[in-house]
Enzyme design. Structure first.
Site, PDB file in Angstrom:
ATOM      1  N   ARG A   1      12.671 -54.740 -15.871  1.00 19.50           N
ATOM      2  CA  ARG A   1      12.138 -53.629 -16.698  1.00 19.50           C
ATOM      3  C   ARG A   1      11.803 -52.418 -15.827  1.00 19.50           C
ATOM      4  O   ARG A   1      11.831 -51.285 -16.281  1.00 19.50           O
ATOM      5  CB  ARG A   1      10.911 -54.096 -17.499  1.00 19.50           C
ATOM      6  CG  ARG A   1      10.259 -52.990 -18.314  1.00 19.50           C
ATOM      7  CD  ARG A   1       9.387 -53.494 -19.458  1.00 19.50           C
ATOM      8  NE  ARG A   1       8.441 -54.511 -19.065  1.00 19.50           N
ATOM      9  CZ  ARG A   1       7.306 -54.302 -18.372  1.00 19.50           C
ATOM     10  NH1 ARG A   1       6.984 -53.081 -17.993  1.00 19.50           N
ATOM     11  NH2 ARG A   1       6.515 -55.301 -18.075  1.00 19.50           N
TER      12      ARG A   1
ATOM     13  N   TYR B   1      19.626 -34.392 -33.726  1.00 20.70           N
ATOM     14  CA  TYR B   1      19.871 -35.711 -34.322  1.00 20.70           C
ATOM     15  C   TYR B   1      18.631 -36.092 -35.154  1.00 20.70           C
ATOM     16  O   TYR B   1      17.500 -35.978 -34.676  1.00 20.70           O
ATOM     17  CB  TYR B   1      20.136 -36.720 -33.202  1.00 20.70           C
ATOM     18  CG  TYR B   1      20.273 -38.135 -33.693  1.00 20.70           C
ATOM     19  CD1 TYR B   1      21.200 -38.449 -34.680  1.00 20.70           C
ATOM     20  CD2 TYR B   1      19.477 -39.149 -33.189  1.00 20.70           C
ATOM     21  CE1 TYR B   1      21.320 -39.748 -35.147  1.00 20.70           C
ATOM     22  CE2 TYR B   1      19.595 -40.461 -33.643  1.00 20.70           C
ATOM     23  CZ  TYR B   1      20.522 -40.741 -34.635  1.00 20.70           C
ATOM     24  OH  TYR B   1      20.642 -42.021 -35.098  1.00 20.70           O
TER      25      TYR B   1
ATOM     26  N   ASP C   1      19.071 -32.045 -24.788  1.00 23.16           N
ATOM     27  CA  ASP C   1      19.866 -33.219 -25.141  1.00 23.16           C
ATOM     28  C   ASP C   1      21.329 -32.803 -24.995  1.00 23.16           C
ATOM     29  O   ASP C   1      21.842 -31.986 -25.765  1.00 23.16           O
ATOM     30  CB  ASP C   1      19.540 -33.653 -26.576  1.00 23.16           C
ATOM     31  CG  ASP C   1      20.305 -34.912 -26.999  1.00 23.16           C
ATOM     32  OD1 ASP C   1      21.403 -35.141 -26.451  1.00 23.16           O
ATOM     33  OD2 ASP C   1      19.823 -35.619 -27.899  1.00 23.16           O
TER      34      ASP C   1
ATOM     35  N   LYS D   1      27.477 -42.480 -26.700  1.00 24.47           N
ATOM     36  CA  LYS D   1      28.532 -41.564 -27.118  1.00 24.47           C
ATOM     37  C   LYS D   1      29.551 -41.371 -25.988  1.00 24.47           C
ATOM     38  O   LYS D   1      30.144 -42.328 -25.535  1.00 24.47           O
ATOM     39  CB  LYS D   1      27.883 -40.264 -27.582  1.00 24.47           C
ATOM     40  CG  LYS D   1      26.684 -40.472 -28.525  1.00 24.47           C
ATOM     41  CD  LYS D   1      27.116 -41.152 -29.792  1.00 24.47           C
ATOM     42  CE  LYS D   1      26.080 -41.525 -30.811  1.00 24.47           C
ATOM     43  NZ  LYS D   1      24.715 -41.711 -30.545  1.00 24.47           N
TER      44      LYS D   1
HETATM   45  N1  LCS Z   1      20.782 -37.544 -29.352  1.00 23.88           N
HETATM   46  C1  LCS Z   1      21.883 -37.196 -30.044  1.00 23.88           C
HETATM   47  C2  LCS Z   1      22.426 -35.807 -29.939  1.00 23.88           C
HETATM   48  C3  LCS Z   1      22.508 -38.141 -30.859  1.00 23.88           C
HETATM   49  O1  LCS Z   1      23.615 -37.767 -31.530  1.00 23.88           O
HETATM   50  C4  LCS Z   1      21.976 -39.446 -30.950  1.00 23.88           C
HETATM   51  C5  LCS Z   1      22.595 -40.484 -31.831  1.00 23.88           C
HETATM   52  C6  LCS Z   1      20.818 -39.759 -30.225  1.00 23.88           C
HETATM   53  C7  LCS Z   1      20.254 -38.789 -29.423  1.00 23.88           C
HETATM   54  C8  LCS Z   1      20.213 -41.140 -30.262  1.00 23.88           C
HETATM   55  O2  LCS Z   1      21.001 -42.007 -29.541  1.00 23.88           O
HETATM   56  P1  LCS Z   1      21.137 -43.592 -29.803  1.00 23.88           P
HETATM   57  O3  LCS Z   1      19.754 -44.137 -29.776  1.00 23.88           O
HETATM   58  O4  LCS Z   1      21.774 -43.777 -31.123  1.00 23.88           O
HETATM   59  O5  LCS Z   1      21.953 -44.047 -28.647  1.00 23.88           O
HETATM   60  N2  LCS Z   1      23.478 -39.942 -32.761  1.00 23.88           N
HETATM   61  C9  LCS Z   1      24.086 -40.574 -33.719  1.00 23.88           C
HETATM   62  C10 LCS Z   1      24.904 -39.943 -34.684  1.00 23.88           C
HETATM   63  O6  LCS Z   1      25.110 -38.739 -34.782  1.00 23.88           O
HETATM   64  N3  LCS Z   1      25.415 -40.839 -35.472  1.00 23.88           N
HETATM   65  O7  LCS Z   1      24.952 -42.106 -35.180  1.00 23.88           O
HETATM   66  C11 LCS Z   1      24.075 -42.018 -34.035  1.00 23.88           C
END
Ligand code: LCS
Length: 393
Positions: free
Chosen positions: A58, A111, A183, A208
């Site tokens: 962790r 998001y 971000d 992503k």
């Molecule tokens: N930041 C952005 C710009 C994102 O698009 C997402 C997830 C996150 C943070 C969070 O990341 P995760 O915890 O899912 O790895 N975006 C998503 C979307 O547009 N569709 O499904 C997930």
């Protein structure tokens, strides 16, 4: 090997990599929860920070550390903090930078959960936030308060594709001693390096582009300097938002092809955006590579390419958009983005559905907005798929 002066493509292959005593070509998966100390003094020294030996996964792990070093090197940062998910990265930054009585100014289209966790969970603990259209830097200035501790941007923004002038916001913020976080999920360090533009903290959903294969969720925070690093790392370790070594191994594998995947997806996206813009059934298209994008010139200045995310609206709004989404065959009707496959989704009822409609509308997330994440298939097949679905309307 020293990678600081290598080109980006060489860094993708070599940054963070180490070769174990067997000469392994890739970083092994250290699938262990804990590490034994040589003796009691060694254990005490590790805990005191006088020895950089590993203690407990962790807190840190060689496989995870290799990925942290790799992404930090790609972002030209100080150090990376790997997290279990992109939301783990977002919340580690919030926990590390904010507290009761602290205020954050943020772009209003991010998001969905990045906004909602602030307006619900963090609000419960006494942190405040103001959400403005940061594509006009003046709105950020107007929202700054005496207790503003962080400016939080997402550019290009999910799902509007709005672009914020990073350098302009950094100047305003730093004049007032306020750190800025970006971000960088939609661009990845291949297309945009916020730390080079003066930003203090950059974060990713590595689910992503960085991992790129739609097979895991993962996140990363990188700070520009030592400042803010310890606070955010401490938050990540104590809330238990750490990555798992196997997850780190997969991201290390996906990362190596980041540049060639993005080049291909971006070339496809440019063709799809041109196709959509010329289509009589399409109301509008937002893609930073199109001259019609309101921040086209800014995108050219601060990004190395427009990426592969497109938002658009079909004439006839949501009703027509649903016919399109229900009739694609090659594109998956699925959330997420940045993988090798083309995805289509409806933000107002999916990724951004928890944001109240009035706030969505203020942020230009219209009910008819459809989002495409373009993959690396043959572009003729992607366009043919959309074309036959549009013909059903
Ligand atoms: N930041 C952005 C710009 C994102 O698009 C997402 C997830 C996150 C943070 C969070 O990341 P995760 O915890 O899912 O790895 N975006 C998503 C979307 O547009 N569709 O499904 C997930």
């Amino acid at each position: 090997m020293e990678t600081k002066n290598l080109g980006f493509n060489s860094k993708l292959i070599h940054s963070g990599q180490f070769h174990d005593e067997f000469g392994s070509a890739t970083v092994p998966i250290y699938q262990t929860s804990t590490f034994s100390f040589r003796n009691a003094d060694h254990g005490a020294a590790c805990f005191a920070g006088e020895d950089d030996g590993f203690i407990y996964t962790r807190l840190g792990n060689p496989t995870i550390g290799a990925l942290e070093d790799a992404v930090s090197d790609l972002e030209n940062g100080y150090k990376g903090i790997a997290t279990a998910s992109g939301m783990g990265a977002v919340t580690s930054v919030y926990f590390g930078m904010l507290g009761a009585g602290a205020h954050m100014v943020a772009h209003n289209a991010v998001y969905g959960p990045s906004r909602m966790v602030m307006e619900t969970l963090f609000k419960k603990f006494g942190a405040e936030s103001t959400w403005v259209d940061a594509t006009d830097a003046q709105n950020v200035i107007d929202a700054i308060q005496d207790n503003t501790k962080l400016i939080y941007l997402e550019t290009p923004a999910n799902p509007t594709m709005g672009i914020t002038d990073i350098e302009a916001v950094v100047k305003i913020a730093h004049d007032k001693g306020i750190p800025v976080c970006v971000d960088n999920t939609f661009s990845s360090p291949y297309l945009q390096k916020p730390l080079d533009l003066g930003v203090d903290i950059v974060l990713h959903s590595m689910t992503k582009f960085i991992n790129g294969h739609a097979d895991i969720v993962a996140g990363m925070v990188v700070t520009k300097t030592e400042k803010y690093y310890s606070e955010i790392r401490g938050a990540m370790m104590n809330i238990g938002s750490n990555m798992d070594p196997h997850q780190a191994y997969l991201v290390l594998r996906g990362l190596k092809t980041l540049a060639i995947r993005i080049e291909r997806a971006q070339a496809n996206a440019m063709k799809v955006a041109n196709y959509l813009e010329a289509h009589p059934k399409i109301e509008w298209v937002k893609y930073p590579g199109l001259k019609s994008h309101p921040q086209y010139e800014l995108a050219k200045k601060q990004m190395n390419g427009p990426g592969s995310m497109i938002s658009f609206e079909v004439k006839g709004g949501l009703k027509a958009g649903k016919i399109l989404m229900d009739n694609v065959h090659l594109a998956l009707l699925a959330v997420s983005l940045g993988g090798v496959e083309t995805l289509i989704q409806h933000p107002a009822s999916m990724t951004h559905s928890k944001i109240p409609k009035a706030d969505r509308e203020k942020a230009h997330i219209t009910d008819g907005l459809v989002r495409l994440a373009i993959g690396i298939e043959d572009v003729e097949d992607i366009i043919a798929d959309i074309d036959q679905a549009l013909a059903k309307i």
